[in-house]
Motif scaffolding. Structure first.
Motif, PDB file in Angstrom:
ATOM      1  N   GLN A  14      43.078  33.607  10.608  1.00 33.39           N
ATOM      2  CA  GLN A  14      41.728  33.100  11.473  1.00 33.39           C
ATOM      3  C   GLN A  14      42.377  33.336  12.996  1.00 33.39           C
ATOM      4  N   MET A  15      41.762  33.872  13.692  1.00 31.98           N
ATOM      5  CA  MET A  15      42.153  33.834  15.220  1.00 31.98           C
ATOM      6  C   MET A  15      41.000  33.958  16.110  1.00 31.98           C
ATOM      7  N   GLU A  16      41.314  33.777  17.480  1.00 29.94           N
ATOM      8  CA  GLU A  16      40.489  34.125  18.365  1.00 29.94           C
ATOM      9  C   GLU A  16      40.155  35.605  18.746  1.00 29.94           C
ATOM     10  N   VAL A  17      38.931  35.770  18.769  1.00 26.30           N
ATOM     11  CA  VAL A  17      38.575  37.195  19.150  1.00 26.30           C
ATOM     12  C   VAL A  17      37.617  37.214  20.317  1.00 26.30           C
ATOM     13  N   GLN A  18      38.053  37.872  21.656  1.00 27.57           N
ATOM     14  CA  GLN A  18      37.256  37.919  22.660  1.00 27.57           C
ATOM     15  C   GLN A  18      36.459  38.972  22.537  1.00 27.57           C
ATOM     16  N   TYR A  19      35.024  38.807  22.887  1.00 27.30           N
ATOM     17  CA  TYR A  19      34.231  39.653  22.894  1.00 27.30           C
ATOM     18  C   TYR A  19      33.248  39.872  24.098  1.00 27.30           C
ATOM     19  N   ASP A  20      33.377  38.737  24.969  1.00 29.82           N
ATOM     20  CA  ASP A  20      32.583  38.842  26.195  1.00 29.82           C
ATOM     21  C   ASP A  20      33.404  38.429  27.240  1.00 29.82           C
ATOM     22  N   LEU A  21      33.167  38.921  28.598  1.00 28.31           N
ATOM     23  CA  LEU A  21      34.118  38.844  29.891  1.00 28.31           C
ATOM     24  C   LEU A  21      32.946  38.413  30.992  1.00 28.31           C
ATOM     25  N   ASP A  22      33.463  37.472  31.754  1.00 28.26           N
ATOM     26  CA  ASP A  22      32.905  37.042  33.007  1.00 28.26           C
ATOM     27  C   ASP A  22      33.329  38.115  34.097  1.00 28.26           C
ATOM     28  N   TRP A  23      32.569  39.373  33.995  1.00 28.25           N
ATOM     29  CA  TRP A  23      33.099  40.497  34.734  1.00 28.25           C
ATOM     30  C   TRP A  23      33.250  40.058  36.321  1.00 28.25           C
ATOM     31  N   PRO A  24      32.222  39.500  37.025  1.00 29.76           N
ATOM     32  CA  PRO A  24      32.382  39.415  38.366  1.00 29.76           C
ATOM     33  C   PRO A  24      33.610  38.360  38.663  1.00 29.76           C
ATOM     34  N   ARG A  25      33.807  37.409  37.978  1.00 32.26           N
ATOM     35  CA  ARG A  25      34.978  36.432  38.063  1.00 32.26           C
ATOM     36  C   ARG A  25      36.220  37.381  37.866  1.00 32.26           C
ATOM     37  N   PHE A  26      36.227  37.894  36.696  1.00 31.23           N
ATOM     38  CA  PHE A  26      37.377  38.751  36.328  1.00 31.23           C
ATOM     39  C   PHE A  26      37.862  40.054  37.652  1.00 31.23           C
ATOM     40  N   ARG A  54      44.371  39.425  43.574  1.00 37.73           N
ATOM     41  CA  ARG A  54      45.801  39.542  43.043  1.00 37.73           C
ATOM     42  C   ARG A  54      46.431  40.843  43.659  1.00 37.73           C
ATOM     43  N   ILE A  55      45.717  41.977  43.275  1.00 35.77           N
ATOM     44  CA  ILE A  55      46.387  43.238  43.506  1.00 35.77           C
ATOM     45  C   ILE A  55      46.342  43.734  45.007  1.00 35.77           C
ATOM     46  N   ARG A  56      45.465  43.057  45.852  1.00 33.96           N
ATOM     47  CA  ARG A  56      45.632  43.309  47.337  1.00 33.96           C
ATOM     48  C   ARG A  56      46.463  42.489  48.179  1.00 33.96           C
ATOM     49  N   SER A  57      47.136  41.274  47.455  1.00 33.40           N
ATOM     50  CA  SER A  57      47.775  40.573  48.112  1.00 33.40           C
ATOM     51  C   SER A  57      49.278  41.121  48.289  1.00 33.40           C
ATOM     52  N   PRO A  58      49.797  40.707  49.413  1.00 34.70           N
ATOM     53  CA  PRO A  58      51.220  41.260  49.454  1.00 34.70           C
ATOM     54  C   PRO A  58      52.164  40.914  48.300  1.00 34.70           C
ATOM     55  N   TYR A  81      37.587  50.458  43.485  1.00 33.41           N
ATOM     56  CA  TYR A  81      38.794  51.160  43.852  1.00 33.41           C
ATOM     57  C   TYR A  81      39.231  51.139  45.463  1.00 33.41           C
ATOM     58  N   GLU A  82      37.988  51.473  46.193  1.00 34.47           N
ATOM     59  CA  GLU A  82      38.178  51.626  47.561  1.00 34.47           C
ATOM     60  C   GLU A  82      38.638  50.291  48.263  1.00 34.47           C
ATOM     61  N   LYS A  83      37.956  48.978  47.717  1.00 34.20           N
ATOM     62  CA  LYS A  83      38.415  47.791  48.283  1.00 34.20           C
ATOM     63  C   LYS A  83      39.913  47.613  47.720  1.00 34.20           C
ATOM     64  N   LEU A  84      40.376  48.051  46.533  1.00 32.54           N
ATOM     65  CA  LEU A  84      41.714  47.723  46.387  1.00 32.54           C
ATOM     66  C   LEU A  84      42.700  48.525  47.282  1.00 32.54           C
ATOM     67  N   VAL A  85      42.321  49.954  47.592  1.00 32.06           N
ATOM     68  CA  VAL A  85      43.172  50.599  48.353  1.00 32.06           C
ATOM     69  C   VAL A  85      43.294  50.360  50.035  1.00 32.06           C
ATOM     70  N   ALA A  86      42.118  49.591  50.283  1.00 33.05           N
ATOM     71  CA  ALA A  86      41.801  49.289  51.740  1.00 33.05           C
ATOM     72  C   ALA A  86      43.154  48.501  52.264  1.00 33.05           C
ATOM     73  N   VAL A  87      43.780  47.854  51.469  1.00 32.68           N
ATOM     74  CA  VAL A  87      44.893  47.236  51.755  1.00 32.68           C
ATOM     75  C   VAL A  87      46.093  48.119  51.453  1.00 32.68           C
ATOM     76  N   ASP A  88      47.157  48.263  52.191  1.00 37.92           N
ATOM     77  CA  ASP A  88      48.260  49.041  51.966  1.00 37.92           C
ATOM     78  C   ASP A  88      49.427  48.128  51.648  1.00 37.92           C
ATOM     79  N   ASP A 145      37.149  39.780  40.635  1.00 41.25           N
ATOM     80  CA  ASP A 145      37.365  39.221  41.891  1.00 41.25           C
ATOM     81  C   ASP A 145      38.836  38.757  41.834  1.00 41.25           C
ATOM     82  N   LEU A 146      39.221  38.164  40.755  1.00 47.23           N
ATOM     83  CA  LEU A 146      40.637  37.687  40.360  1.00 47.23           C
ATOM     84  C   LEU A 146      41.474  38.834  40.707  1.00 47.23           C
ATOM     85  N   PHE A 147      41.169  39.846  39.790  1.00 47.40           N
ATOM     86  CA  PHE A 147      42.064  41.056  39.683  1.00 47.40           C
ATOM     87  C   PHE A 147      42.148  41.631  41.048  1.00 47.40           C
TER      88      PHE A 147
END
Ligand code: RIB
Ligand code: CA
Length: 360
Positions: free
Chosen positions: A325-337, A344-348, A243-250, A339-341
């Motif tokens: 049948q459908m694709e069901v998500q059950y695991d996440l690459d948290w570090p990459r997720f 993107r949020i910190r960009s202008p 959170y602090e990294k996100l809001v470090a950019v205004d 970082d991406l999130f």
């Protein structure tokens, strides 16, 4: 001499393929989506998901459709309009959708629990005041059907609230389902996979529980579905450090985060913020962030202890005949997720249509 020639040839091929790949990546068209949401401000998960989508060039939002869920549909509409103004994306149209689930009625349990989908209260004033941007005259279901039929097999629907609008679209037009390219749903919890408990009743997830009948119609519609259930949400945990990294950019977006996340991290610095709707969006941007298993998934619509519970299985079981049948998500690459999130949020802010009005 021949060996050198073959080495040279191999090097040339690598160069050609690398250049071709990077050209393809640069020229790839954004994915056209409809963003169906039970949005509230200050932004919670739907808001963070919309920020991620708006800030991602891989996605083109054709329209935002609102539905009752976290609060009334009127509030979802009012808050989504305001968010678009703050993010400078005023040319994205917003269409108001269903104000109540197909069947589920207000109950004492609903009032005591989370979400005000049944509410008739007027929307609260969002940060900075009500939007001047107006909702479209056309109803959400009409927009969804018309857009999909006008671009057969091209449009991806991302549904991160109760599935009332989507089920109504399926019922309204027989050719609708076969013309949807893909439907990504944040909803459900699958007991067969790790972390499959519910979050509103012991086994039911909120979005499916608010409108179980709509979830069942949607999951049995034949549309190619990727489900992003609580199982994968529980692989995420945004901490105060992030959170602090996100809001470090205004920016206008990070300012908004201070309203919700800021308050909650101040009250509980050790809290872990689960990501729900954000994962559904991220998995469209980069499908390699999630791991999926192909399962049959159905939803219980008996008005008893399992109302709204989703059940996933590797083969059809008695009572689930007709489930798809459908694709069901059950695991996440948290570090990459994350970082991406965060990046993107910190960009202008990408929306450059009008001046930011936040705080005025
Ligand atoms: O159960 C998680 C869902 O309910 C998400 O869509 C989130 O926005 C919450 O309202
Ligand atoms: Ca939601």
């Amino acid at each position: 001499m021949i060996t050198i020639f073959y080495w040279f040839l191999a090097l040339l091929c690598i160069c050609i393929f690398t250049v071709a790949d990077s050209v393809a990546a640069q020229t790839e068209e954004p994915i056209p989506i409809i963003f169906d949401t039970d949005f509230v401000m200050p932004p919670q998960n739907d808001g963070l998901a919309l920020m991620l989508a708006l800030q991602s060039p891989e996605i083109e939002i054709l329209g935002i459709t609102t539905v009752a869920g976290n609060d009334s549909v009127e509030r979802a509409t009012s808050d989504a309009l305001r968010m678009l103004e703050i993010a400078n994306w005023v040319d994205i149209p917003v269409y108001q959708g269903a104000d109540m689930p197909l069947v589920h009625e207000k109950s004492d349990f609903a009032v005591r629990g989370y979400g005000k989908w049944y509410s008739n209260e007027p929307p609260e004033i969002p940060p900075g005041g009500f939007a001047t941007k107006q909702v479209e005259d056309e109803a959400a279901v009409s927009f969804i059907v018309k857009t999909v039929l006008s671009r057969p097999q091209e449009v991806t629907l991302i549904a991160i609230g109760p599935l009332t609008n989507i089920a109504q679209a399926i019922r309204a037009e027989p050719k609708f389902a076969e013309n949807v390219k893909r439907l990504v749903i944040m909803g459900g919890a699958v007991a067969l996979l790790p972390d499959g408990a519910g979050n509103i009743t012991p086994n039911a997830e909120f979005n499916f529980w608010v409108d179980p009948e709509a979830a069942r119609v949607t999951l049995r519609s034949g549309i190619p579905i990727e489900l992003s259930p609580l199982n994968v949400s529980r692989k995420s945990a945004l901490t105060k450090d992030w959170y602090e990294k996100l809001v470090a950019v205004d920016t206008p977006l990070t300012q908004l985060l201070k309203d919700t996340m800021g308050r909650r991290f101040a009250a509980d610095p050790d809290r872990k913020w689960l990501m729900y709707d954000q994962i559904a969006i991220a998995s469209v941007i980069d499908p390699t962030l999630v791991t999926t298993e192909r399962l049959f998934v159905d939803v219980n619509i008996d008005h008893g202890i399992s109302y709204g519970v989703s059940v996933g299985g590797r083969a059809i079981w008695p009572g689930a005949e007709g489930a798809q049948q459908m694709e069901v998500q059950y695991d996440l690459d948290w570090p990459r997720f994350v970082d991406l999130f965060a990046s993107r949020i910190r960009s202008p802010v990408r929306g450059d249509r009008v001046q930011a009005t936040f705080g005025q």
